[in-house]
Scaffold this motif. Structure first.
Motif, PDB file in Angstrom:
ATOM      1  N   UNK A   4     -15.096  33.331  13.613  1.00 47.05           N
ATOM      2  CA  UNK A   4     -14.078  33.819  14.676  1.00 47.05           C
ATOM      3  C   UNK A   4     -13.302  34.978  14.168  1.00 47.05           C
ATOM      4  N   UNK A   5     -13.144  35.312  12.742  1.00 48.82           N
ATOM      5  CA  UNK A   5     -12.229  36.350  12.324  1.00 48.82           C
ATOM      6  C   UNK A   5     -12.898  37.066  11.073  1.00 48.82           C
ATOM      7  N   UNK A   6     -12.651  38.382  10.970  1.00 46.13           N
ATOM      8  CA  UNK A   6     -13.303  38.951   9.792  1.00 46.13           C
ATOM      9  C   UNK A   6     -12.329  38.789   8.893  1.00 46.13           C
ATOM     10  N   UNK A   7     -12.333  37.994   7.874  1.00 46.14           N
ATOM     11  CA  UNK A   7     -11.348  37.791   6.894  1.00 46.14           C
ATOM     12  C   UNK A   7     -11.003  38.731   6.053  1.00 46.14           C
ATOM     13  N   UNK A  22      -4.642  41.162  14.340  1.00 44.74           N
ATOM     14  CA  UNK A  22      -5.547  41.295  15.387  1.00 44.74           C
ATOM     15  C   UNK A  22      -6.428  39.842  15.431  1.00 44.74           C
ATOM     16  N   UNK A  23      -6.134  38.910  14.670  1.00 49.25           N
ATOM     17  CA  UNK A  23      -6.872  37.625  14.678  1.00 49.25           C
ATOM     18  C   UNK A  23      -6.949  37.028  15.953  1.00 49.25           C
ATOM     19  N   UNK A  24      -5.964  36.999  16.930  1.00 49.57           N
ATOM     20  CA  UNK A  24      -5.804  36.466  18.087  1.00 49.57           C
ATOM     21  C   UNK A  24      -5.718  34.883  17.971  1.00 49.57           C
ATOM     22  N   UNK A  25      -5.033  34.301  17.014  1.00 51.18           N
ATOM     23  CA  UNK A  25      -4.976  32.999  16.795  1.00 51.18           C
ATOM     24  C   UNK A  25      -4.503  32.385  17.816  1.00 51.18           C
ATOM     25  N   UNK A  26      -5.159  30.965  18.106  1.00 49.43           N
ATOM     26  CA  UNK A  26      -4.363  30.132  19.467  1.00 49.43           C
ATOM     27  C   UNK A  26      -2.848  29.959  18.856  1.00 49.43           C
ATOM     28  N   UNK A  27      -1.945  29.525  19.909  1.00 50.68           N
ATOM     29  CA  UNK A  27      -0.700  29.314  19.544  1.00 50.68           C
ATOM     30  C   UNK A  27      -0.508  27.779  18.745  1.00 50.68           C
TER      31      UNK A  27
END
Length: 354
Positions: free
Chosen positions: A11-14, A236-241
């Protein structure tokens, strides 16, 4: 290899969010074992080995005092009972083969006599070892075999051994072309200490992935970096709260090292902190060769292959859980890592339950 399994994109490019971790990326090969009927010429888990007829079969020569856990079955009986489990449905009365019917009656008689059984006796020694994995270089190019070898074979004893309560393991490298006549009927252990030490025959669908270290393998500075919620947001990872308080958990669950059977990559941790392994001969730091996993995924399904997601989301009868195709369980549903010396294949390997 006749089928394919594909790990979903992370879900995220490390490396994009944390360039500091880019140098720590390692290739790994997820083996993706699935129930099948491998031959001696196939890469497999729990399948038959391409073993020379003239070469002695490996036996474990340690003392094996069987602890009376109530489990006394041969590997063949273990697999037959699994077959019965697999075919059982609450709404269908299965039609048993004569062999299955005989096994069912034998087990019922054994259960009736169990309370009358005498004290446990030592296992017949030495104990024939069981095939765990056979990996051909053509299928697993990440292997780094010595010399002209192109085949890795790993076996273990179906008994736990003191002091670490795990099966003793044996590692063999060989050239497949040098094997003439193949051993047709290897000796089988009289019984197994635990059904989780009897792998179910599985074919493989190897897949190369990129892994990053388990967070416990990172320096304190890098661990602290993963805990910085602002750093995730800025990248810009956009992690859920829901991860705001523990963003490092997101990395550990979704981005670090993959679960399941694999070659290479980074070792999983959690049972203990990371434990470096050193060669008993030259003291070189040993490297992970194979991870033997109790589960292909557990709980969170972030690593479920795309081709298995529909099946993974469904309900499962006994013996049909796609997350445990090999039916192997080591430790308390943990992993066993096989480590080898990077300087010489002749130096003894080591293993670790984690």
């Amino acid at each position: 290899m006749s089928f394919v399994r594909t790990t979903p994109p992370r879900p995220v490019e490390v490396a994009a969010v944390f360039p500091e971790l880019a140098p720590l990326a390692r290739p790994a090969m997820r083996l993706h074992p699935r129930p099948g009927a491998p031959s001696v010429r196939d890469s497999s888990v729990g399948g038959p080995l391409l073993w020379p007829a003239g070469e002695p079969w490996p036996h474990c020569k340690d003392a094996h005092l069987h602890v009376d856990s109530g489990f006394r079955q041969s590997p063949t009986e273990v697999r037959l009972e699994r077959l019965l489990q697999f075919r059982w449905r609450p709404d269908v009365q299965p039609t048993l083969t004569p062999e299955e019917e005989a096994l069912k009656k034998r087990n019922a008689a054994w259960l009736a006599k169990r309370l009358e059984a005498g004290p446990p006796r030592p296992a017949e020694c030495p104990v024939p070892m069981l095939p765990v994995a056979q990996l051909f270089l053509r299928d697993i190019p990440l292997l780094r075999p010595p010399g002209q070898a192109d085949l890795l074979q790993i076996l273990w004893c179906p008994y736990e051994h003191d002091p670490d309560y795990k099966p003793a393991t044996a590692v063999f490298w060989r050239s497949a072309a040098d094997v003439g006549d193949v051993l047709v009927a290897p000796p089988e252990a009289y019984e197994a200490d635990y059904p989780g030490y009897v792998p179910e025959p599985c074919v493989l669908a190897p897949e190369v992935i990129t892994e990053y270290p388990n967070s416990l393998d990172l320096s304190p500075e890098l661990q602290e970096m993963l805990e910085d919620w602002n750093r995730w947001q800025e990248g810009g990872a956009g992690l859920a709260s829901s991860y705001a308080a523990y963003p490092r958990d997101f990395y550990s669950i979704h981005l670090g090292n993959a679960p399941g059977w694999k070659v290479g990559g980074w070792p999983p941790w959690g049972r203990t902190d990371p434990i470096l392994r050193y060669c008993a001969v030259c003291e070189a730091q040993m490297v992970p060769l194979l991870t033997i996993a109790s589960w292909e995924w557990d709980g969170d399904e972030a690593w479920v292959p795309q081709e298995d997601q529909a099946n993974a989301a469904g309900s499962h009868y006994a013996g049909q859980n796609p997350s445990q195709p090999t039916r192997v369980e080591v430790g308390s549903t943990d992993n066993m890592q096989i480590y080898v010396c990077p300087t010489s294949p002749d130096h003894p390997h080591t293993d670790l339950i984690q």
